[in-house]
Write a protein that holds these residues in place. Structure first.
Motif, PDB file in Angstrom:
ATOM      1  N   GLU A 259       9.097  30.686   1.296  1.00  0.00           N
ATOM      2  CA  GLU A 259       7.815  31.393   1.338  1.00  0.00           C
ATOM      3  C   GLU A 259       6.743  30.507   1.970  1.00  0.00           C
ATOM      4  N   MET A 260       6.728  29.226   1.594  1.00  0.00           N
ATOM      5  CA  MET A 260       5.742  28.300   2.158  1.00  0.00           C
ATOM      6  C   MET A 260       5.916  28.193   3.677  1.00  0.00           C
ATOM      7  N   TYR A 261       7.164  28.026   4.108  1.00  0.00           N
ATOM      8  CA  TYR A 261       7.437  27.861   5.538  1.00  0.00           C
ATOM      9  C   TYR A 261       7.057  29.133   6.297  1.00  0.00           C
ATOM     10  N   GLY A 262       7.466  30.265   5.754  1.00  0.00           N
ATOM     11  CA  GLY A 262       7.172  31.540   6.412  1.00  0.00           C
ATOM     12  C   GLY A 262       5.684  31.792   6.533  1.00  0.00           C
ATOM     13  N   ASN A 273      -4.582  22.218  14.252  1.00  0.00           N
ATOM     14  CA  ASN A 273      -5.058  20.840  14.208  1.00  0.00           C
ATOM     15  C   ASN A 273      -5.803  20.558  12.904  1.00  0.00           C
ATOM     16  N   LYS A 274      -6.584  21.545  12.457  1.00  0.00           N
ATOM     17  CA  LYS A 274      -7.322  21.380  11.200  1.00  0.00           C
ATOM     18  C   LYS A 274      -6.365  21.248  10.024  1.00  0.00           C
ATOM     19  N   TYR A 275      -5.307  22.043  10.016  1.00  0.00           N
ATOM     20  CA  TYR A 275      -4.317  21.960   8.945  1.00  0.00           C
ATOM     21  C   TYR A 275      -3.615  20.603   8.968  1.00  0.00           C
ATOM     22  N   PHE A 276      -3.221  20.137  10.162  1.00  0.00           N
ATOM     23  CA  PHE A 276      -2.592  18.820  10.267  1.00  0.00           C
ATOM     24  C   PHE A 276      -3.515  17.745   9.703  1.00  0.00           C
ATOM     25  N   LYS A 305       3.836  24.396  15.168  1.00  0.00           N
ATOM     26  CA  LYS A 305       3.667  25.134  13.915  1.00  0.00           C
ATOM     27  C   LYS A 305       4.907  24.989  13.026  1.00  0.00           C
ATOM     28  N   MET A 306       6.069  24.926  13.637  1.00  0.00           N
ATOM     29  CA  MET A 306       7.296  24.699  12.869  1.00  0.00           C
ATOM     30  C   MET A 306       7.271  23.308  12.240  1.00  0.00           C
ATOM     31  N   LEU A 307       6.745  22.331  12.980  1.00  0.00           N
ATOM     32  CA  LEU A 307       6.586  20.986  12.425  1.00  0.00           C
ATOM     33  C   LEU A 307       5.620  21.000  11.247  1.00  0.00           C
ATOM     34  N   LEU A 308       4.536  21.770  11.368  1.00  0.00           N
ATOM     35  CA  LEU A 308       3.564  21.895  10.289  1.00  0.00           C
ATOM     36  C   LEU A 308       4.202  22.533   9.061  1.00  0.00           C
ATOM     37  N   GLY A 309       4.931  23.646   9.278  1.00  0.00           N
ATOM     38  CA  GLY A 309       5.596  24.319   8.159  1.00  0.00           C
ATOM     39  C   GLY A 309       6.595  23.417   7.470  1.00  0.00           C
ATOM     40  N   LYS A 310       7.384  22.699   8.260  1.00  0.00           N
ATOM     41  CA  LYS A 310       8.395  21.796   7.695  1.00  0.00           C
ATOM     42  C   LYS A 310       7.735  20.662   6.914  1.00  0.00           C
ATOM     43  N   THR A 311       6.604  20.172   7.431  1.00  0.00           N
ATOM     44  CA  THR A 311       5.880  19.093   6.760  1.00  0.00           C
ATOM     45  C   THR A 311       5.325  19.548   5.421  1.00  0.00           C
ATOM     46  N   ILE A 312       4.754  20.750   5.391  1.00  0.00           N
ATOM     47  CA  ILE A 312       4.204  21.281   4.139  1.00  0.00           C
ATOM     48  C   ILE A 312       5.296  21.403   3.092  1.00  0.00           C
ATOM     49  N   VAL A 313       6.453  21.961   3.486  1.00  0.00           N
ATOM     50  CA  VAL A 313       7.560  22.112   2.534  1.00  0.00           C
ATOM     51  C   VAL A 313       8.066  20.742   2.088  1.00  0.00           C
ATOM     52  N   ARG A 314       8.181  19.801   3.024  1.00  0.00           N
ATOM     53  CA  ARG A 314       8.656  18.448   2.664  1.00  0.00           C
ATOM     54  C   ARG A 314       7.755  17.796   1.624  1.00  0.00           C
ATOM     55  N   GLU A 320      15.114  17.740   2.074  1.00  0.00           N
ATOM     56  CA  GLU A 320      16.293  18.611   2.106  1.00  0.00           C
ATOM     57  C   GLU A 320      15.897  20.076   2.083  1.00  0.00           C
ATOM     58  N   GLU A 321      14.960  20.436   1.201  1.00  0.00           N
ATOM     59  CA  GLU A 321      14.495  21.823   1.124  1.00  0.00           C
ATOM     60  C   GLU A 321      13.712  22.205   2.380  1.00  0.00           C
ATOM     61  N   ALA A 322      13.018  21.231   2.974  1.00  0.00           N
ATOM     62  CA  ALA A 322      12.281  21.498   4.208  1.00  0.00           C
ATOM     63  C   ALA A 322      13.239  21.856   5.342  1.00  0.00           C
ATOM     64  N   GLU A 323      14.360  21.137   5.417  1.00  0.00           N
ATOM     65  CA  GLU A 323      15.362  21.423   6.439  1.00  0.00           C
ATOM     66  C   GLU A 323      15.971  22.801   6.231  1.00  0.00           C
ATOM     67  N   LYS A 324      16.266  23.140   4.975  1.00  0.00           N
ATOM     68  CA  LYS A 324      16.836  24.452   4.663  1.00  0.00           C
ATOM     69  C   LYS A 324      15.858  25.571   5.018  1.00  0.00           C
ATOM     70  N   ALA A 325      14.583  25.376   4.698  1.00  0.00           N
ATOM     71  CA  ALA A 325      13.567  26.397   4.979  1.00  0.00           C
ATOM     72  C   ALA A 325      13.444  26.626   6.481  1.00  0.00           C
ATOM     73  N   GLU A 326      13.516  25.546   7.260  1.00  0.00           N
ATOM     74  CA  GLU A 326      13.422  25.695   8.706  1.00  0.00           C
ATOM     75  C   GLU A 326      14.630  26.442   9.267  1.00  0.00           C
ATOM     76  N   GLN A 327      15.825  26.090   8.787  1.00  0.00           N
ATOM     77  CA  GLN A 327      17.033  26.757   9.260  1.00  0.00           C
ATOM     78  C   GLN A 327      17.028  28.226   8.871  1.00  0.00           C
ATOM     79  N   HIS A 328      16.503  28.517   7.685  1.00  0.00           N
ATOM     80  CA  HIS A 328      16.387  29.908   7.237  1.00  0.00           C
ATOM     81  C   HIS A 328      15.452  30.673   8.166  1.00  0.00           C
ATOM     82  N   PHE A 329      14.330  30.068   8.521  1.00  0.00           N
ATOM     83  CA  PHE A 329      13.374  30.723   9.409  1.00  0.00           C
ATOM     84  C   PHE A 329      13.996  30.983  10.780  1.00  0.00           C
TER      85      PHE A 329
END
Length: 414
Positions: A259-262, A273-276, A305-314, A320-329
């Motif tokens: 959900e976070m990644y999506g 940039n502001k989020y980063f 944006k995928m890097l941002l999403g993965k970073t937030i989940v990490r 590990e969950e960040a990698e799974k979330a990215e692959q799911h997306f």
């Protein structure tokens, strides 16, 4: 005031510049900048950590990424060895901060304050090291003030100064009432800084008035004045309104990795940039590098944006969950696959049902009109096929998969 920067050697001055670059990242305003620099220099020279204050009135228990803007800044101070003073406003919380309110805030009970504070601690631990935090409850000093103390405190500020506050000024102009106890909120927050002798107070730009009260009262009590470090408010996923659960434009730090990644992938490009800057643990150099790569077309905005999403989940669930979330997306949204893990609903209703009734019965929408609009916008799929007919009736079979938008899936089992 002594200029401690002049007393430092070249290596120590370099350290001051390094810390200033970190603390200035994403900040809206530092009041005043030269005092912050001098405090850091003194800290290095005397080998004494600074006291960094964050006051909290736990009025709601849920923490989202908007709240972590200030927490991430505190983490940066903590990583450089400074002391975090977390103040739980169990006394001020009973009054309620009138900031941004057109009417008086509902006063909290002791039970509500304690419940919300406990939830805060659990969620804050995902951002800062709570084991190294100085935890204070301001009732421990505010409740001991007698009426004479309160009168003396009130005598150190004018009514005209209090009415400079935007929300008070607006209510006066509109003829709306201001209760006398509301005037005491900024006084008490300022007095917290006197008691704890804070060096720096952090807060959002909406706390500008309250935090400057700390400087005012420290000066009136003969203390060294704190520096105000004000962070910008983070726009939510709509790119317009301040991130808020009530506006449903938020990413909660307790949400699932998928959900976070999506949700992160729906952040407007212009806000990346502001989020980063505000909610990741990237260094100023890393953020500047990302910005330059996007500008020069080396890094596609989608990949950023995928890097941002993965970073937030990490940051909140681990690598590990960040990698799974990215692959799911990638699997579900970029390749159009149906995810392997889908919430299952046991169906006990009619086997012949209209598509709109089905969507409402599955609680995918709260009303038939919402469901109808989504179908008209081609946002509903059955077993991967887009539904276009709002009057369609279908037969319920085992393992029927209903999809709404990009992230909601339900599998029906008889």
């Amino acid at each position: 005031m002594t200029n401690f920067l002049e007393l430092l050697n070249e290596m120590q001055r370099t350290e001051v510049k390094r810390q200033m670059a970190i603390y200035s990242q994403g900040v809206q305003e530092i009041i005043p900048t030269e005092e912050l620099e001098n405090k850091i220099a003194r800290s290095i020279l005397e080998k004494k950590p600074l006291k960094i204050k964050l006051g909290l009135d736990p009025s709601a228990p849920d923490v989202h990424l908007g709240h972590t803007v200030v927490l991430n800044k505190m983490r940066q101070f903590q990583e450089n060895g400074h002391i975090i003073q977390l103040i739980i406003g169990d006394f001020t919380g009973k009054i309620g901060d009138p900031t941004g309110k057109s009417i008086a805030r509902k006063q909290l009970t002791d039970e509500e304050v304690k419940h919300n504070a406990k939830t805060y601690f659990e969620q804050f631990a995902k951002v800062i090291d709570m084991a190294k935090v100085e935890l204070h409850y301001n009732s421990s000093w505010l409740s001991k003030l007698n009426f004479e103390d309160v009168i003396q405190l009130a005598g150190k500020i004018t009514v005209a100064r209090l009415l400079e506050r935007d929300d008070f000024e607006e209510r006066v102009a509109l003829g709306k009432p201001i209760s006398l106890h509301e005037f005491f909120y900024p006084l008490m927050q300022g007095y917290d800084s006197v008691v704890l002798e804070c060096d720096i107070e952090l807060g959002g730009t909406d706390q500008h008035f309250n935090i400057l009260m700390g400087r005012h009262f420290q000066e009136k009590f003969g203390k060294e004045k704190q520096v105000a470090l004000l962070m910008p408010l983070l726009e939510g996923l709509d790119g317009v309104e301040k991130m808020s659960k009530s506006k449903k434009n938020y990413i909660g730090i307790d949400e699932s990795p998928q959900e976070m990644y999506g949700k992160a992938m729906s952040i407007p490009d212009e806000l990346m940039n502001k989020y980063f800057q505000l909610i990741t643990d990237f260094t100023p150099e890393q953020i500047q590098n990302i910005k330059e790569q996007i500008h020069s077309d080396i890094l596609h905005p989608r990949n950023a944006k995928m890097l941002l999403g993965k970073t937030i989940v990490r940051m909140y669930h681990g690598p590990e969950e960040a990698e799974k979330a990215e692959q799911h997306f990638i699997s579900v949204f970029q390749q159009g696959s149906i995810p392997e893990e889908i919430p299952v609903r046991e169906w006990q209703g009619d086997l012949l049902i209209s598509i709109i009734d089905l969507l409402v019965d599955l609680e995918l929408f709260s009303s038939k009109s919402e469901a109808r609009r989504m179908i008209e916008n081609r946002g509903v799929k059955i077993n991967g096929n887009t539904i276009e007919d709002t009057k369609m009736e279908l037969t319920i079979v085992n393992d029927l998969i209903v999809q709404v938008g990009k992230r909601k899936f339900v599998k029906i089992q008889l």
